[in-house]
Scaffold this active site. Structure first.
Site, PDB file in Angstrom:
ATOM      1  N   VAL A  72       6.501   4.759   7.609  1.00 24.72           N
ATOM      2  CA  VAL A  72       5.776   3.515   7.289  1.00 24.72           C
ATOM      3  C   VAL A  72       5.849   3.169   5.802  1.00 24.72           C
ATOM      4  O   VAL A  72       5.524   2.051   5.413  1.00 24.72           O
ATOM      5  CB  VAL A  72       4.293   3.550   7.732  1.00 24.72           C
ATOM      6  CG1 VAL A  72       4.159   3.656   9.240  1.00 24.72           C
ATOM      7  CG2 VAL A  72       3.522   4.652   7.028  1.00 24.72           C
TER       8      VAL A  72
ATOM      9  N   ASN B  20      -3.172   2.114  10.422  1.00 26.28           N
ATOM     10  CA  ASN B  20      -3.872   3.388  10.549  1.00 26.28           C
ATOM     11  C   ASN B  20      -3.214   4.547   9.804  1.00 26.28           C
ATOM     12  O   ASN B  20      -3.905   5.436   9.318  1.00 26.28           O
ATOM     13  CB  ASN B  20      -3.967   3.747  12.042  1.00 26.28           C
ATOM     14  CG  ASN B  20      -4.323   5.206  12.258  1.00 26.28           C
ATOM     15  OD1 ASN B  20      -5.474   5.611  12.075  1.00 26.28           O
ATOM     16  ND2 ASN B  20      -3.338   6.019  12.637  1.00 26.28           N
TER      17      ASN B  20
ATOM     18  N   SER C 252     -11.613   5.090   4.891  1.00 23.12           N
ATOM     19  CA  SER C 252     -12.265   6.413   4.965  1.00 23.12           C
ATOM     20  C   SER C 252     -13.596   6.361   4.237  1.00 23.12           C
ATOM     21  O   SER C 252     -13.763   5.592   3.274  1.00 23.12           O
ATOM     22  CB  SER C 252     -11.377   7.462   4.285  1.00 23.12           C
ATOM     23  OG  SER C 252     -12.091   8.672   4.121  1.00 23.12           O
TER      24      SER C 252
ATOM     25  N   TYR D 108      -6.403   9.812  -2.981  1.00 22.75           N
ATOM     26  CA  TYR D 108      -6.633   9.470  -1.569  1.00 22.75           C
ATOM     27  C   TYR D 108      -7.780   8.460  -1.473  1.00 22.75           C
ATOM     28  O   TYR D 108      -7.644   7.405  -0.832  1.00 22.75           O
ATOM     29  CB  TYR D 108      -6.975  10.737  -0.779  1.00 22.75           C
ATOM     30  CG  TYR D 108      -7.369  10.488   0.663  1.00 22.75           C
ATOM     31  CD1 TYR D 108      -6.397  10.224   1.630  1.00 22.75           C
ATOM     32  CD2 TYR D 108      -8.708  10.507   1.061  1.00 22.75           C
ATOM     33  CE1 TYR D 108      -6.763   9.988   2.956  1.00 22.75           C
ATOM     34  CE2 TYR D 108      -9.076  10.273   2.374  1.00 22.75           C
ATOM     35  CZ  TYR D 108      -8.093  10.020   3.329  1.00 22.75           C
ATOM     36  OH  TYR D 108      -8.459   9.780   4.625  1.00 22.75           O
TER      37      TYR D 108
ATOM     38  N   LYS E 234      -7.941   4.441  -0.200  1.00 25.16           N
ATOM     39  CA  LYS E 234      -8.837   4.016   0.886  1.00 25.16           C
ATOM     40  C   LYS E 234      -9.808   2.926   0.399  1.00 25.16           C
ATOM     41  O   LYS E 234     -10.169   2.026   1.155  1.00 25.16           O
ATOM     42  CB  LYS E 234      -9.584   5.223   1.446  1.00 25.16           C
ATOM     43  CG  LYS E 234      -8.666   6.217   2.143  1.00 25.16           C
ATOM     44  CD  LYS E 234      -7.948   5.557   3.299  1.00 25.16           C
ATOM     45  CE  LYS E 234      -7.063   6.473   4.089  1.00 25.16           C
ATOM     46  NZ  LYS E 234      -6.456   5.800   5.250  1.00 25.16           N
TER      47      LYS E 234
ATOM     48  N   ILE F 175     -13.585  13.149  11.521  1.00 23.66           N
ATOM     49  CA  ILE F 175     -13.082  12.898  12.875  1.00 23.66           C
ATOM     50  C   ILE F 175     -12.162  14.054  13.268  1.00 23.66           C
ATOM     51  O   ILE F 175     -11.309  14.472  12.464  1.00 23.66           O
ATOM     52  CB  ILE F 175     -12.297  11.561  12.946  1.00 23.66           C
ATOM     53  CG1 ILE F 175     -13.085  10.403  12.307  1.00 23.66           C
ATOM     54  CG2 ILE F 175     -11.911  11.245  14.389  1.00 23.66           C
ATOM     55  CD1 ILE F 175     -14.371   9.998  12.980  1.00 23.66           C
TER      56      ILE F 175
HETATM   57  P1  NAD Z   1      -3.234  12.452  11.823  1.00 28.32           P
HETATM   58  O1  NAD Z   1      -2.414  13.184  10.804  1.00 28.32           O
HETATM   59  O2  NAD Z   1      -3.861  13.240  12.905  1.00 28.32           O
HETATM   60  O3  NAD Z   1      -2.389  11.270  12.355  1.00 28.32           O
HETATM   61  C1  NAD Z   1      -1.725  10.470  11.404  1.00 28.32           C
HETATM   62  C2  NAD Z   1      -0.608   9.716  12.059  1.00 28.32           C
HETATM   63  O4  NAD Z   1       0.125   9.043  11.039  1.00 28.32           O
HETATM   64  C3  NAD Z   1       0.365  10.613  12.792  1.00 28.32           C
HETATM   65  O5  NAD Z   1       0.828   9.920  13.932  1.00 28.32           O
HETATM   66  C4  NAD Z   1       1.494  10.775  11.779  1.00 28.32           C
HETATM   67  O6  NAD Z   1       2.719  11.046  12.405  1.00 28.32           O
HETATM   68  C5  NAD Z   1       1.493   9.385  11.152  1.00 28.32           C
HETATM   69  N1  NAD Z   1       2.118   9.332   9.849  1.00 28.32           N
HETATM   70  C6  NAD Z   1       1.783  10.017   8.731  1.00 28.32           C
HETATM   71  N2  NAD Z   1       2.627   9.695   7.732  1.00 28.32           N
HETATM   72  C7  NAD Z   1       3.500   8.781   8.239  1.00 28.32           C
HETATM   73  C8  NAD Z   1       4.603   8.070   7.707  1.00 28.32           C
HETATM   74  N3  NAD Z   1       4.996   8.238   6.442  1.00 28.32           N
HETATM   75  N4  NAD Z   1       5.269   7.215   8.509  1.00 28.32           N
HETATM   76  C9  NAD Z   1       4.901   7.040   9.796  1.00 28.32           C
HETATM   77  N5  NAD Z   1       3.860   7.680  10.351  1.00 28.32           N
HETATM   78  C10 NAD Z   1       3.168   8.545   9.582  1.00 28.32           C
HETATM   79  O7  NAD Z   1      -4.358  11.656  10.998  1.00 28.32           O
HETATM   80  P2  NAD Z   1      -5.786  11.084  11.465  1.00 28.32           P
HETATM   81  O8  NAD Z   1      -6.829  12.056  11.097  1.00 28.32           O
HETATM   82  O9  NAD Z   1      -5.703  10.567  12.854  1.00 28.32           O
HETATM   83  O10 NAD Z   1      -5.904   9.881  10.424  1.00 28.32           O
HETATM   84  C11 NAD Z   1      -5.582   8.561  10.747  1.00 28.32           C
HETATM   85  C12 NAD Z   1      -6.129   7.670   9.652  1.00 28.32           C
HETATM   86  O11 NAD Z   1      -7.540   7.847   9.557  1.00 28.32           O
HETATM   87  C13 NAD Z   1      -5.566   8.012   8.272  1.00 28.32           C
HETATM   88  O12 NAD Z   1      -5.351   6.837   7.552  1.00 28.32           O
HETATM   89  C14 NAD Z   1      -6.675   8.833   7.637  1.00 28.32           C
HETATM   90  O13 NAD Z   1      -6.654   8.750   6.236  1.00 28.32           O
HETATM   91  C15 NAD Z   1      -7.899   8.157   8.236  1.00 28.32           C
HETATM   92  N6  NAD Z   1      -9.105   9.000   8.228  1.00 28.32           N
HETATM   93  C16 NAD Z   1      -9.157  10.164   8.966  1.00 28.32           C
HETATM   94  C17 NAD Z   1     -10.331  10.916   8.939  1.00 28.32           C
HETATM   95  C18 NAD Z   1     -10.486  12.214   9.722  1.00 28.32           C
HETATM   96  O14 NAD Z   1     -11.507  12.902   9.569  1.00 28.32           O
HETATM   97  N7  NAD Z   1      -9.539  12.583  10.574  1.00 28.32           N
HETATM   98  C19 NAD Z   1     -11.425  10.503   8.179  1.00 28.32           C
HETATM   99  C20 NAD Z   1     -11.319   9.339   7.452  1.00 28.32           C
HETATM  100  C21 NAD Z   1     -10.154   8.583   7.492  1.00 28.32           C
END
Ligand code: NAD
Length: 252
Positions: free
Chosen positions: A60, A86, A138, A151, A155, A184
């Site tokens: 991405v 996302n 986030s 980070y 966000k 999450i």
């Molecule tokens: P995850 O790592 O479980 O999933 C992330 C997804 O993004 C995966 O499908 C991965 O393959 C894809 N990805 C990462 N880099 C990429 C790239 N360069 N090109 C294409 N795809 C790419 O992450 P998550 O925990 O599901 O997080 C999703 C979003 O939510 C993120 O933006 C994260 O910052 C945000 N977030 C997560 C949490 C949490 O506690 N999990 C909290 C706050 C915010």
């Protein structure tokens, strides 16, 4: 089936929050294009969701991926109604510790990608009634957290983009909203917990609601904001789904 006939594009949809949102949309009738880098994981994720889910492999961080993904959604489904920005990565470290490669990676994946996907998607979105963009920010974009400055800055920037784009795109009939998740349960959180000692205990201690949320719970909020009926009067909202993470600190 409130998303029947809708075409959606979701970045970072092979696992975690992006996958849960894709699954929720497909369950309610949408056809989705899922974007991520690792073909095997992505193909398996799309297979799990059935014939209304397809995928596009790409980083991405590249403008070309954004253009190809929007074209794919339009050509496969006759248009684009919903975009979910996302994809995101966390590379922890204080400003002294962070490498500039990590800084560039977070800026590109978390921030630049949201701009590139939205830039490419505006035209097709503006041709559909009830179009919407959802940003996944986030809780860390709300308050400073040592070791997560860049980070958090990416966000926080997503929240700013949400407000400005809500204004810019209102006349095109496109709503723009933002979710700020707390802890999450996803592969990314587990990976971060391995790098940052006591992350889970610290997060729970600093939340009013002492639990993590499954990705499906966050996805339900995403669907509410994307849905024209439930979320149709909501634009420019930056919505916390964080167990009261920002309020706990007032208790000392
Ligand atoms: P995850 O790592 O479980 O999933 C992330 C997804 O993004 C995966 O499908 C991965 O393959 C894809 N990805 C990462 N880099 C990429 C790239 N360069 N090109 C294409 N795809 C790419 O992450 P998550 O925990 O599901 O997080 C999703 C979003 O939510 C993120 O933006 C994260 O910052 C945000 N977030 C997560 C949490 C949490 O506690 N999990 C909290 C706050 C915010």
């Amino acid at each position: 089936m409130r998303f029947e006939g809708k075409s959606a594009l979701i970045t970072g949809a092979s696992e975690g929050i992006g996958f849960a949102i894709a699954a929720g949309l497909v369950k309610e009738g949408a056809r989705v294009v899922m974007v991520a880098r690792r073909e095997e994981v992505l193909a398996e994720a799309a297979r799990k969701l059935g014939p209304n889910a397809s995928y596009l492999v790409g980083d991405v961080a590249s403008t070309e991926t954004a253009e190809r993904a929007v074209e794919a959604a339009v050509s496969r489904h006759g248009g684009l109604d919903l975009l979910v920005n996302n994809a995101g990565i966390l590379r922890p470290g204080t400003v002294a510790e962070l490498s500039m490669e990590d800084v560039d990676a977070m800026l590109a994946v978390n921030l630049r990608s949201a701009v590139a996907f939205t830039h490419s998607a505006v035209k097709p979105l503006s041709q559909r009634k009830g179009a919407a963009i959802l940003m996944i920010s986030s809780a860390v974009g709300r308050i400073p957290l040592p070791g997560m400055s860049v980070y958090g800055a990416t966000k926080a920037a997503m929240q700013h983009l949400t407000l400005t784009w809500a204004i810019e795109l209102a006349e095109k009939g496109i709503r723009v909203n933002c979710l700020c998740p707390g802890a999450i349960e996803t592969p990314a959180f587990r990976a971060a917990a391995q790098q940052i000692p006591h992350l889970e205990q610290w997060t729970l201690a600093n939340s009013l609601i002492k639990r993590m949320a499954p990705a499906e719970e966050l996805a339900r909020h995403a669907l509410t904001l994307l849905d024209e009926k439930e979320g149709g009067f909501v634009t420019g909202a930056v919505w916390d789904v964080d167990g009261g993470y920002q309020l706990q600190r007032f208790l000392g």
